[in-house]
Design an enzyme around this catalytic site. Structure first.
Site, PDB file in Angstrom:
ATOM      1  N   ASP A 255      -8.028   2.626   4.109  1.00  0.00           N
ATOM      2  CA  ASP A 255      -6.916   3.166   3.404  1.00  0.00           C
ATOM      3  C   ASP A 255      -7.160   3.079   1.951  1.00  0.00           C
ATOM      4  OD1 ASP A 255      -5.634   3.114   5.751  1.00  0.00           O
ATOM      5  OD2 ASP A 255      -4.153   1.736   5.591  1.00  0.00           O
ATOM      6  N   ASP A 414       3.061   7.446  12.589  1.00  0.00           N
ATOM      7  CA  ASP A 414       3.070   6.146  12.036  1.00  0.00           C
ATOM      8  C   ASP A 414       4.440   5.511  12.820  1.00  0.00           C
ATOM      9  OD1 ASP A 414       1.212   5.951  10.078  1.00  0.00           O
ATOM     10  OD2 ASP A 414       2.241   6.978   8.869  1.00  0.00           O
TER      11      ASP A 414
HETATM   12  O1  1PR Z   1       1.722  11.571   5.095  1.00  0.00           O
HETATM   13  O2  1PR Z   1      -0.068  13.168   5.476  1.00  0.00           O
HETATM   14  O3  1PR Z   1       0.403  12.097   3.113  1.00  0.00           O
HETATM   15  O4  1PR Z   1      -0.367  10.817   4.829  1.00  0.00           O
HETATM   16  C1  1PR Z   1      -0.434   9.593   4.433  1.00  0.00           C
HETATM   17  C2  1PR Z   1      -1.440   8.797   5.222  1.00  0.00           C
HETATM   18  O5  1PR Z   1      -1.634   7.368   4.941  1.00  0.00           O
HETATM   19  C3  1PR Z   1      -0.969   8.715   6.934  1.00  0.00           C
HETATM   20  O6  1PR Z   1      -2.069   8.640   7.797  1.00  0.00           O
HETATM   21  C4  1PR Z   1      -0.319   7.198   6.988  1.00  0.00           C
HETATM   22  O7  1PR Z   1      -0.590   6.602   8.241  1.00  0.00           O
HETATM   23  C5  1PR Z   1      -1.316   6.517   5.835  1.00  0.00           C
HETATM   24  N1  1PR Z   1      -0.534   5.271   5.215  1.00  0.00           N
HETATM   25  C6  1PR Z   1       0.736   5.487   4.488  1.00  0.00           C
HETATM   26  N2  1PR Z   1       1.012   4.303   3.676  1.00  0.00           N
HETATM   27  C7  1PR Z   1       0.025   3.260   4.581  1.00  0.00           C
HETATM   28  C8  1PR Z   1       0.313   1.846   4.271  1.00  0.00           C
HETATM   29  O8  1PR Z   1      -0.547   1.216   4.751  1.00  0.00           O
HETATM   30  N3  1PR Z   1       0.987   1.513   3.379  1.00  0.00           N
HETATM   31  N4  1PR Z   1      -1.747   3.511   6.192  1.00  0.00           N
HETATM   32  C9  1PR Z   1      -0.763   3.920   5.347  1.00  0.00           C
HETATM   33  C10 1PR Z   1      -1.708   3.607   7.275  1.00  0.00           C
HETATM   34  C11 1PR Z   1      -2.495   2.501   9.055  1.00  0.00           C
HETATM   35  C12 1PR Z   1      -3.962   2.433   9.674  1.00  0.00           C
HETATM   36  C13 1PR Z   1      -4.789   1.246   9.585  1.00  0.00           C
HETATM   37  C14 1PR Z   1      -4.381   0.644  10.718  1.00  0.00           C
HETATM   38  C15 1PR Z   1      -5.239  -0.475  11.345  1.00  0.00           C
HETATM   39  N5  1PR Z   1      -2.678   2.658   7.987  1.00  0.00           N
HETATM   40  O9  1PR Z   1      -4.687   3.393   8.846  1.00  0.00           O
HETATM   41  O10 1PR Z   1      -5.824   1.515   9.171  1.00  0.00           O
HETATM   42  O11 1PR Z   1      -3.187   0.121  10.964  1.00  0.00           O
HETATM   43  O12 1PR Z   1      -5.208  -1.629  10.358  1.00  0.00           O
HETATM   44  P1  1PR Z   1      -5.473  -2.893  10.998  1.00  0.00           P
HETATM   45  O13 1PR Z   1      -6.760  -2.868  11.813  1.00  0.00           O
HETATM   46  O14 1PR Z   1      -5.909  -3.865  10.053  1.00  0.00           O
HETATM   47  O15 1PR Z   1      -4.532  -3.657  11.956  1.00  0.00           O
HETATM   48  P2  1PR Z   1       0.287  11.976   4.660  1.00  0.00           P
END
Ligand code: 1PR
Length: 561
Positions: A255, A414
Site C-alpha cells: 500500500d 473492499d
Molecule cells: O479506489 O480504484 O482508487 O483504488 C484504491 C485502492 O487502494 C483499492 O484497491 C483499495 O483497496 C486500496 N486502499 C484504499 N485505502 C486503503 C487503506 O488501507 N486505507 N488499502 C487501501 C487497501 C488492503 C490490502 C492490504 C490487505 C492485507 N489495503 O491491500 O494489503 O488488507 O493487509 P494485511 O496482510 O496486513 O492484513 P481506487
C-alpha cells in the site's frame, strides 16, 4: 564493447517494458519496431513478437500496420523469432475469442476457451504458475527445449489456448513441430512450440523469474536443444499435484501513499487506518516501494501488487511517482506487477479529460501487467444494475479489457460485514455465519465500500463481483476491512462467498499474520491466491518462510526463483 541489438515488434499491446527489461538484464540492447516499413526488419538477427490481451485486437493491429508480409519474409529468411503469449497464439489459424479474425495459419489448429465447468468449476482465465511438460524424446536425450526446465514453474495468464487432443498432438509432431504442453485441470494445451527458426511460448518468460530469464537467454544464444541439468530433473514426489496444475500463488502487497513529509512510502493500516496510534499520528512508514518490491521478488513472491491508496485525492496523470515506482520496480522484478489506485476517467487540473484506458496504458507502458480497479468498479456495477444488467461499453472495466484483455483487469473489493437475523431482511446475498453478530444474528452479508472504506454503498460484494465479471474483469482481489491488519487469518467465509459469485480467480487478502494462515486459506477455501502485507513489511515472516512452511505441509508452491 557495444551490445548486440535485439528487436521487438510493438503493436501496442500491453506491457512490453518487462520484456525489454528482461532482455536488457541479460546484456542486450532492445529496439522496438513499430512500423512495418522499418528497415531493421530486413537486417534484424533476433526478433520477438510479444502479444498481450485480446486475440482480435492484437492481430487486427498487427495486420493494419502491415506487418504480415515483412514478418513472413523475416521467417522465410531463417532468422530466429520468438513469440510470447498472443504472439504464440497468432501462429494458429484462429481463436474463438475473435471468430472474425484470421490467424497467421502456420499451425493448423483453432484456439478455444478453457472450460470453466472442468473439475466441477475452475477459474478462467488461467492465471498463475504452472509446469511445462517437454517432449519425452528430447528429455531422454538429456536435452530440453530452449532452457525450459521440467522442474520449474512458469507464469501463464490467458483464457484461450491451443487445447489439444492426442491425435492433434501427434499430427503437429508429424508436421515437424516440437511441443511442450501444460495441463490446466483436465485440459492439455500447447505451452511452447518450436520448428526451425520459430519458437513461441504461451507463458510469459519475462514474468517467470529466473526460470523465465533462462528461456529468453537460451533463445538469444540460439540454444534450441540445451542440455538438462541435474536440478532440472529434480521432482519432489511428496508435493501435491493440484487439480488445476497451478501452484499456490503468494502475493506481496504494497500500500503506497505520500506521507506528511511528501515522501512516497509503503504503509499499512489496521482496518484501513494507516496513521500511527502515537501522538505524532504520522502515516506509518514501512519502507521504500521499489526496494521492498525487489526484496519480495528475491524472497520468491509470485506477484507484487502496488496500491496507491490515496489516489482518489489527486490526478494520477500528475502522479508521476507511482509511474516511476512501476518503471523502476519492473527493471529488476521479473514476476507480474499489478497497480491499483486511481484507475478511472480523470480530469487533469488544467481541464484535460484523460480516459481510464489512457491512465491504464501509462501504467502498462511503465511495466504493470494488470491494473486493479476499486472505486470505479463499484460505480460501474451500480450502473450495470440500473441498466438491466448490461454494460454501457464505456466503463473502465469494459474499455481496458477490450484493449488489453480481461486478464489485465483486477477488481479490488473492499467489503464490510453486516449481520441480519434472517436472509429475507436484506436484498443482498447472505451466508449463514459461524460467527454470529452482536445480537446473535446468524446471517451476514458484505456491502462494498469505496475511497478506502470511507463510503459504504448500497451494493453487496457478491453482487459487485457478479457484475464485474459480466463487464469484463479478469480477477478479484478480495480485501476485508474487518480483517485488514488484524493478523488473525483471512475471512474464510468471505472468500467462499466471493468465489460463489464468479468463475474468476480470487485473491484472498487481509488478515494474514503467519504462514499457517496461508495454509488455512488454501485448504479450507477454493481461493486461487493469497496475499500478505503487514506481516512481510514488519519483517515477522519472509515470503520464503511462508513458502517453506507450505512445502513442508505438502502444498505445491513455486520454489525456484
Ligand atoms: O479506489 O480504484 O482508487 O483504488 C484504491 C485502492 O487502494 C483499492 O484497491 C483499495 O483497496 C486500496 N486502499 C484504499 N485505502 C486503503 C487503506 O488501507 N486505507 N488499502 C487501501 C487497501 C488492503 C490490502 C492490504 C490487505 C492485507 N489495503 O491491500 O494489503 O488488507 O493487509 P494485511 O496482510 O496486513 O492484513 P481506487
Amino acid at each position: 564493447m557495444s551490445k548486440e541489438v535485439v528487436f521487438v515488434i510493438d503493436v501496442e499491446s500491453g506491457n512490453l517494458r518487462s520484456l525489454q527489461n528482461a532482455i536488457e538484464y541479460l546484456g542486450y540492447e532492445v529496439e522496438f519496431i513499430r512500423d512495418a516499413a522499418d528497415e531493421n526488419l530486413k537486417t534484424a538477427t533476433k526478433l520477438f513478437l510479444p502479444g498481450v490481451g485480446n486475440y482480435g485486437h492484437f492481430l487486427n493491429q498487427f495486420l493494419a500496420k502491415g506487418f504480415l508480409e515483412p514478418l513472413k519474409r523475416y521467417i522465410d529468411s531463417g532468422r530466429p523469432l520468438m513469440g510470447i503469449c498472443v504472439g504464440l497464439q497468432a501462429f494458429f489459424t484462429g481463436s474463438s475469442e475473435s471468430p472474425d479474425t484470421e490467424g497467421l495459419g502456420y499451425i493448423p489448429l483453432q484456439l478455444t476457451k478453457f472450460n470453466p465447468n472442468d473439475l466441477g468449476g475452475k477459474s478462467v482465465p488461467h492465471i498463475g504458475w504452472n509446469s511445462v511438460q517437454i517432449d519425452r524424446k528430447i528429455l531422454d536425450s538429456g536435452k530440453t527445449l530452449y532452457g525450459i526446465s521440467p522442474h520449474s514453474k512458469y507464469y501463464f495468464v490467458h483464457s484461450y489456448a491451443a487445447i489439444l487432443s492426442e491425435p492433434e498432438k501427434q499430427s503437429l509432431e508429424a508436421d515437424g513441430w516440437t511441443l511442450s504442453t501444460s495441463r490446466y485441470g483436465t485440459e492439455e494445451f500447447v505451452s511452447a512450440i518450436a520448428k526451425d527458426n520459430l519458437f513461441a511460448t504461451q507463458f510469459h518468460p519475462e514474468k517467470s523469474g529466473a526460470a523465465g530469464l533462462a528461456v529468453i537467454n537460451s533463445f538469444l544464444r540460439g540454444e534450441k536443444f540445451s542440455p538438462l541439468s541435474a536440478a532440472d530433473l529434480q521432482v519432489d514426489d511428496s508435493i501435491e499435484v493440484t487439480p488445476t496444475g497451478l501452484t499456490r500463488r503468494i502475493i506481496a502487497c504494497l500500500d503506497v501513499r505520500t506521507n506528511d513529509s511528501g515522501d512516497l512510502v509503503v504503509t499499512k493500516g489496521d482496518q484501513y487506518d494507516v496513521r500511527e496510534k502515537s501522538e505524532s499520528g504520522d502515516v506509518r512508514n514501512l519502507g521504500k516501494p521499489v526496494e521492498m518490491a525487489e526484496k519480495y521478488y528475491q524472497q520468491g513472491a509470485d506477484e507484487v501488487t502496488f496500491l496507491n491508496i490515496t489516489s482518489f485525492r489527486n490526478s494520477p496523470i500528475k502522479d508521476a511517482p507511482m509511474l516511476e515506482v512501476l518503471k523502476r520496480a519492473a527493471e529488476t522484478v521479473f514476476v507480474p506487477l499489478t497497480v491499483g489506485g486511481g484507475i478511472k476517467d480523470v480530469v487533469d487540473p488544467d481541464g484535460t479529460k484523460v480516459p481510464a484506458l489512457k491512465v491504464a496504458t501509462l501504467y502498462f507502458r511503465a511495466g504493470a501487467d494488470k491494473v486493479s480497479i476499486g472505486t470505479d468498479a463499484v460505480l460501474a456495477a451500480e450502473e450495470f444494475y440500473r441498466n438491466n444488467e448490461k454494460g454501457t461499453g464505456l466503463t473502465p472495466i469494459e474499455t481496458i479489457s477490450a484493449s488489453y484483455g480481461v486478464q489485465a483487469v483486477v477488481i479490488s473489493v473492499d467489503p464490510k460485514r453486516f449481520y441480519v437475523a434472517d436472509p429475507s431482511k436484506t436484498p443482498y446475498k447472505t451466508i449463514k455465519t459461524k460467527f454470529p453478530g452482536p445480537n446473535g444474528e446468524n446471517y451476514c452479508y458484505y456491502k462494498v465500500t469505496s475511497q478506502g472504506g470511507r463510503n459504504v454503498h448500497d451494493l453487496g460484494a457478491w453482487e459487485l463481483c457478479y457484475a464485474c465479471e459480466k463487464l469484463g474483469a479478469g480477477e478479484i482481489l478480495c480485501n476485508c476491512i474487518d480483517k485488514d491488519g488484524s493478523n488473525s487469518g483471512y475471512d474464510l467465509e468471505l472468500i467462499d462467498y466471493i468465489k460463489s459469485a464468479t468463475k474468476l480467480p480470487v485473491i484472498a487478502s487481509s488478515g494474514a499474520g503467519n504462514p499457517s494462515h496461508f495454509e488455512e486459506v488454501f485448504r479450507k477455501t477454493e481461493t486461487d491466491a493469497a496475499l500478505g502485507a503487514g506481516m512481510f513489511h514488519r519483517g515477522e515472516y519472509t515470503v520464503k518462510e511462508v513458502k517453506d512452511f507450505l512445502t513442508k505441509r505438502g502444498l505445491l508452491v513455486r520454489t525456484d526463483k
